[in-house]
Design a protein around this motif. Structure first.
Motif, PDB file in Angstrom:
ATOM      1  N   ALA A   1       4.279  -2.636  -2.028  1.00 41.03           N
ATOM      2  CA  ALA A   1       5.123  -2.458  -0.845  1.00 41.03           C
ATOM      3  C   ALA A   1       4.329  -2.535   0.458  1.00 41.03           C
ATOM      4  CB  ALA A   1       5.849  -1.120  -0.914  1.00 41.03           C
ATOM      5  N   GLY A   2       3.035  -2.752   0.361  1.00 40.76           N
ATOM      6  CA  GLY A   2       2.201  -2.818   1.558  1.00 40.76           C
ATOM      7  C   GLY A   2       2.262  -4.193   2.203  1.00 40.76           C
TER       8      GLY A   2
ATOM      9  N   GLY B   1       0.786  -6.927   0.014  1.00 34.48           N
ATOM     10  CA  GLY B   1       1.750  -7.157  -1.062  1.00 34.48           C
ATOM     11  C   GLY B   1       2.890  -8.056  -0.617  1.00 34.48           C
TER      12      GLY B   1
ATOM     13  N   LEU C   1       3.342  -1.999  -8.998  1.00 34.61           N
ATOM     14  CA  LEU C   1       2.993  -0.580  -9.052  1.00 34.61           C
ATOM     15  C   LEU C   1       2.937  -0.025  -7.635  1.00 34.61           C
ATOM     16  CD1 LEU C   1       2.039   1.892 -10.783  1.00 34.61           C
ATOM     17  CD2 LEU C   1      -0.300   1.137 -10.322  1.00 34.61           C
ATOM     18  N   GLU C   2       3.629   1.064  -7.427  1.00 33.75           N
ATOM     19  CA  GLU C   2       3.583   1.761  -6.136  1.00 33.75           C
ATOM     20  C   GLU C   2       3.510   3.257  -6.400  1.00 33.75           C
ATOM     21  OE1 GLU C   2       3.298   2.051  -3.012  1.00 33.75           O
ATOM     22  OE2 GLU C   2       3.080  -0.009  -2.356  1.00 33.75           O
TER      23      GLU C   2
ATOM     24  N   GLY D   1      -3.412  -1.737  -3.612  1.00 29.97           N
ATOM     25  CA  GLY D   1      -3.167  -0.410  -3.043  1.00 29.97           C
ATOM     26  C   GLY D   1      -4.421   0.438  -3.080  1.00 29.97           C
ATOM     27  N   ALA D   2      -4.753   1.049  -1.972  1.00 32.99           N
ATOM     28  CA  ALA D   2      -5.943   1.897  -1.889  1.00 32.99           C
ATOM     29  C   ALA D   2      -5.711   2.937  -0.814  1.00 32.99           C
ATOM     30  CB  ALA D   2      -7.178   1.061  -1.563  1.00 32.99           C
TER      31      ALA D   2
ATOM     32  N   ILE E   1      -7.579   7.000  -7.415  1.00 39.27           N
ATOM     33  CA  ILE E   1      -6.665   5.875  -7.665  1.00 39.27           C
ATOM     34  C   ILE E   1      -7.238   4.931  -8.723  1.00 39.27           C
ATOM     35  CG2 ILE E   1      -5.631   3.805  -6.623  1.00 39.27           C
ATOM     36  CD1 ILE E   1      -5.534   5.350  -3.947  1.00 39.27           C
TER      37      ILE E   1
ATOM     38  N   GLN F   1      -6.336   3.987 -12.842  1.00 42.16           N
ATOM     39  CA  GLN F   1      -5.852   2.615 -13.029  1.00 42.16           C
ATOM     40  C   GLN F   1      -6.748   1.850 -14.000  1.00 42.16           C
ATOM     41  OE1 GLN F   1      -5.002   0.704  -9.241  1.00 42.16           O
ATOM     42  NE2 GLN F   1      -3.358   2.144  -8.771  1.00 42.16           N
TER      43      GLN F   1
ATOM     44  N   GLY G   1      -8.279  -3.701  -2.629  1.00 44.30           N
ATOM     45  CA  GLY G   1      -8.266  -2.440  -1.869  1.00 44.30           C
ATOM     46  C   GLY G   1      -9.671  -1.932  -1.596  1.00 44.30           C
TER      47      GLY G   1
ATOM     48  N   HIS H   1     -18.375  -6.331   0.379  1.00 43.76           N
ATOM     49  CA  HIS H   1     -17.315  -6.677   1.336  1.00 43.76           C
ATOM     50  C   HIS H   1     -17.283  -5.578   2.391  1.00 43.76           C
ATOM     51  CE1 HIS H   1     -13.597  -7.665   3.255  1.00 43.76           C
ATOM     52  NE2 HIS H   1     -13.130  -6.472   2.979  1.00 43.76           N
TER      53      HIS H   1
ATOM     54  N   SER I   1      -4.019  -4.896  10.341  1.00 46.63           N
ATOM     55  CA  SER I   1      -5.131  -5.546   9.637  1.00 46.63           C
ATOM     56  C   SER I   1      -4.675  -6.832   8.963  1.00 46.63           C
ATOM     57  CB  SER I   1      -5.749  -4.579   8.631  1.00 46.63           C
ATOM     58  OG  SER I   1      -4.791  -4.150   7.701  1.00 46.63           O
ATOM     59  N   SER I   2      -5.656  -7.641   8.617  1.00 48.09           N
ATOM     60  CA  SER I   2      -5.412  -8.945   7.974  1.00 48.09           C
ATOM     61  C   SER I   2      -4.487  -8.781   6.790  1.00 48.09           C
ATOM     62  CB  SER I   2      -6.723  -9.534   7.439  1.00 48.09           C
ATOM     63  OG  SER I   2      -7.756  -9.402   8.370  1.00 48.09           O
TER      64      SER I   2
HETATM   65  P1  NAX Z   1      -0.910  -1.120   3.292  1.00 48.73           P
HETATM   66  O1  NAX Z   1      -1.208   0.267   3.718  1.00 48.73           O
HETATM   67  O2  NAX Z   1       0.077  -1.938   4.077  1.00 48.73           O
HETATM   68  O3  NAX Z   1      -0.380  -1.095   1.787  1.00 48.73           O
HETATM   69  C1  NAX Z   1      -1.005  -0.366   0.782  1.00 48.73           C
HETATM   70  C2  NAX Z   1       0.045   0.007  -0.228  1.00 48.73           C
HETATM   71  O4  NAX Z   1      -0.596   0.577  -1.347  1.00 48.73           O
HETATM   72  C3  NAX Z   1       1.071   1.012   0.290  1.00 48.73           C
HETATM   73  O5  NAX Z   1       2.377   0.513   0.075  1.00 48.73           O
HETATM   74  C4  NAX Z   1       0.795   2.253  -0.569  1.00 48.73           C
HETATM   75  O6  NAX Z   1       1.979   2.976  -0.858  1.00 48.73           O
HETATM   76  C5  NAX Z   1       0.226   1.618  -1.824  1.00 48.73           C
HETATM   77  N1  NAX Z   1      -0.580   2.517  -2.650  1.00 48.73           N
HETATM   78  C6  NAX Z   1      -1.396   3.517  -2.256  1.00 48.73           C
HETATM   79  N2  NAX Z   1      -1.909   4.147  -3.321  1.00 48.73           N
HETATM   80  C7  NAX Z   1      -1.406   3.538  -4.404  1.00 48.73           C
HETATM   81  C8  NAX Z   1      -1.558   3.758  -5.799  1.00 48.73           C
HETATM   82  N3  NAX Z   1      -2.336   4.756  -6.267  1.00 48.73           N
HETATM   83  N4  NAX Z   1      -0.909   2.931  -6.649  1.00 48.73           N
HETATM   84  C9  NAX Z   1      -0.134   1.955  -6.176  1.00 48.73           C
HETATM   85  N5  NAX Z   1       0.072   1.707  -4.872  1.00 48.73           N
HETATM   86  C10 NAX Z   1      -0.571   2.499  -3.995  1.00 48.73           C
HETATM   87  O7  NAX Z   1      -2.303  -1.842   3.195  1.00 48.73           O
HETATM   88  P2  NAX Z   1      -2.627  -3.420   3.156  1.00 48.73           P
HETATM   89  O8  NAX Z   1      -2.762  -3.922   4.537  1.00 48.73           O
HETATM   90  O9  NAX Z   1      -1.677  -4.087   2.247  1.00 48.73           O
HETATM   91  O10 NAX Z   1      -4.101  -3.399   2.541  1.00 48.73           O
HETATM   92  C11 NAX Z   1      -4.356  -2.995   1.222  1.00 48.73           C
HETATM   93  C12 NAX Z   1      -5.844  -2.842   0.982  1.00 48.73           C
HETATM   94  O11 NAX Z   1      -6.528  -4.076   1.138  1.00 48.73           O
HETATM   95  C13 NAX Z   1      -6.554  -1.859   1.923  1.00 48.73           C
HETATM   96  O12 NAX Z   1      -7.397  -1.034   1.169  1.00 48.73           O
HETATM   97  C14 NAX Z   1      -7.368  -2.776   2.807  1.00 48.73           C
HETATM   98  O13 NAX Z   1      -8.513  -2.119   3.324  1.00 48.73           O
HETATM   99  C15 NAX Z   1      -7.733  -3.847   1.835  1.00 48.73           C
HETATM  100  N6  NAX Z   1      -8.213  -5.128   2.378  1.00 48.73           N
HETATM  101  C16 NAX Z   1      -9.197  -5.786   1.709  1.00 48.73           C
HETATM  102  C17 NAX Z   1      -9.683  -7.008   2.096  1.00 48.73           C
HETATM  103  C18 NAX Z   1     -10.763  -7.712   1.341  1.00 48.73           C
HETATM  104  O14 NAX Z   1     -11.188  -8.757   1.803  1.00 48.73           O
HETATM  105  N7  NAX Z   1     -11.243  -7.234   0.178  1.00 48.73           N
HETATM  106  C19 NAX Z   1      -9.172  -7.655   3.330  1.00 48.73           C
HETATM  107  C20 NAX Z   1      -7.838  -7.150   3.758  1.00 48.73           C
HETATM  108  C21 NAX Z   1      -7.627  -5.662   3.601  1.00 48.73           C
HETATM  109  O15 NAX Z   1      -8.224  -5.004   4.693  1.00 48.73           O
END
Ligand code: NAX
Length: 328
Positions: free
Chosen positions: A13-14, A17, A41-42, A88-89, A108, A112, A130, A187, A237-238
């Motif tokens: 849902a993020g 995603g 998974l959320e 998700g993180a 988390i 998982q 994440g 990263h 963020s990206s």
């Molecule tokens: P969002 O905060 O929009 O979405 C994260 C989603 O994960 C939320 O919907 C939350 O409810 C869900 N979530 C949290 N804990 C969970 C769990 N235990 N099980 C399942 N779902 C869970 O973040 P978003 O912008 O989508 O970014 C997600 C992750 O990607 C972040 O950790 C971010 O730092 C990381 N990134 C990594 C990148 C990379 O190059 N490796 C670049 C982009 C991004 O910054």
């Protein structure tokens, strides 16, 4: 007709995603002839929004999308999973120390990893997006002793793609003319984008650029801090570029690198290039038939050595910290 591939996406849902699921369902992850089942998974608070995204996925009538399941139970989400994208993180919030961040993410990624160990298909491939992605991947991998360690990977493909784009802009080359670029290490801001082995239309990229000051003072920091620059400009963020990189990472892993090229993946080190065995660090890799190999025999100059070592040092510190926390 092929059996559908089960693709699990966490954090469905993020914002990543939202950018990712439609491309998986339209065939960009695995190929235009591969049907998919999506497992989303959320956390409980995210389930309703994931259901909304699933409604939109239905409304696309994607021919390759055979089913969508939404759950807050990792054991259900990873049941029979062939590909898992761990998006998700727990983000770093103000005043949070690194230890707190690692502990929160351990909460988390450890369960998982165990759920993957207990429920996923034998051919499971895991990509951790994440953050902190490399160390989260290490935590999940350590919790999955029955899964070959090399199936756990971390995403540095966004950094790789950013570096290609910056190099193309500097030299006026087409992105498709740039090959053999490497992201080494974590990263994070310590990552090292290496152009010494890269080629631009067949010529050595470092020689084409011929400007070590640009490399040290512009190129490397621009790539390493691009995420912060996106937040500054976009106010978020990206997301689409991160989703695109996740698609690229898995697509390349499954379908292979092109002849005469390689890619960058965060993978468990086998000790190559002096990177301590076991940590999940980015390397140049070629892929074929769903497996990858580290590109061997590259000559690492002093400029590169110092930067690889600095990023690897950060990774070993993160490993030691999660070890101390009992997460691995
Ligand atoms: P969002 O905060 O929009 O979405 C994260 C989603 O994960 C939320 O919907 C939350 O409810 C869900 N979530 C949290 N804990 C969970 C769990 N235990 N099980 C399942 N779902 C869970 O973040 P978003 O912008 O989508 O970014 C997600 C992750 O990607 C972040 O950790 C971010 O730092 C990381 N990134 C990594 C990148 C990379 O190059 N490796 C670049 C982009 C991004 O910054």
């Amino acid at each position: 007709t092929r059996t559908p591939v089960n693709v699990t996406v966490t954090g469905a849902a993020g914002q990543i995603g939202y950018a990712l699921l439609f491309r998986i369902a339209s065939g960009h992850l695995l190929g235009p002839d591969v049907p998919v089942n999506l497992r989303l998974l959320e956390i409980p608070q995210g389930v309703k929004a994931a259901e909304g995204t699933a409604m939109e996925l239905d409304d696309c009538a994607f021919p390759l999308l055979r089913g969508i399941e939404i759950t807050d139970d990792p054991n259900v989400a990873f049941a029979g999973a062939n590909v898992a994208l761990l998006v998700g993180a727990r983000p770093r919030t103000k005043g949070m120390e690194r230890g707190d961040l690692l502990a929160a993410n351990g909460g988390i990624f450890k369960p998982q990893g165990k759920a993957i160990n207990d429920n996923a298909a034998d051919d499971i491939k895991v990509l951790v997006v994440g953050n902190p992605a490399n160390t989260n991947a290490l935590i999940a991998q350590a919790a999955a002793p029955d899964v070959p360690a090399e199936r756990f990977t971390a995403m540095t493909r966004l950094d790789h793609n950013r570096a290609i784009s910056q190099l193309a802009a500097k030299t006026g080359a087409a992105v498709s003319d740039i090959k053999k670029l490497t992201i080494w290490g974590n990263h994070s801001a310590t990552q090292y984008p290496d152009i010494f082995h890269a080629e631009i239309a067949g010529k050595n990229a470092a020689e084409v650029v011929n400007d070590e000051a640009w490399l040290a003072d512009t190129f490397i920091p621009t790539v390493a801090k691009r995420g912060a620059a996106i937040i500054e400009a976009r106010g978020a963020s990206s997301a689409a570029s991160a989703a695109n990189a996740a698609i690229d990472h898995v697509h390349t892993w499954v379908n292979g690198t092109a002849a005469g090229d390689w890619t960058s993946m965060g993978i468990p080190s086998d000790g190559s290039y002096g990177v301590p065995e076991g940590i999940i660090s980015s390397f140049p890799v070629t892929t074929k038939d769903g497996t990858y190999e580290i590109v061997q025999g590259l000559d690492i100059n002093e400029f590169s050595r110092a930067r690889i070592d600095a990023s690897v040092k950060e990774l070993t510190e993160e490993r030691d910290a999660v070890r101390e926390l009992g997460l691995i």
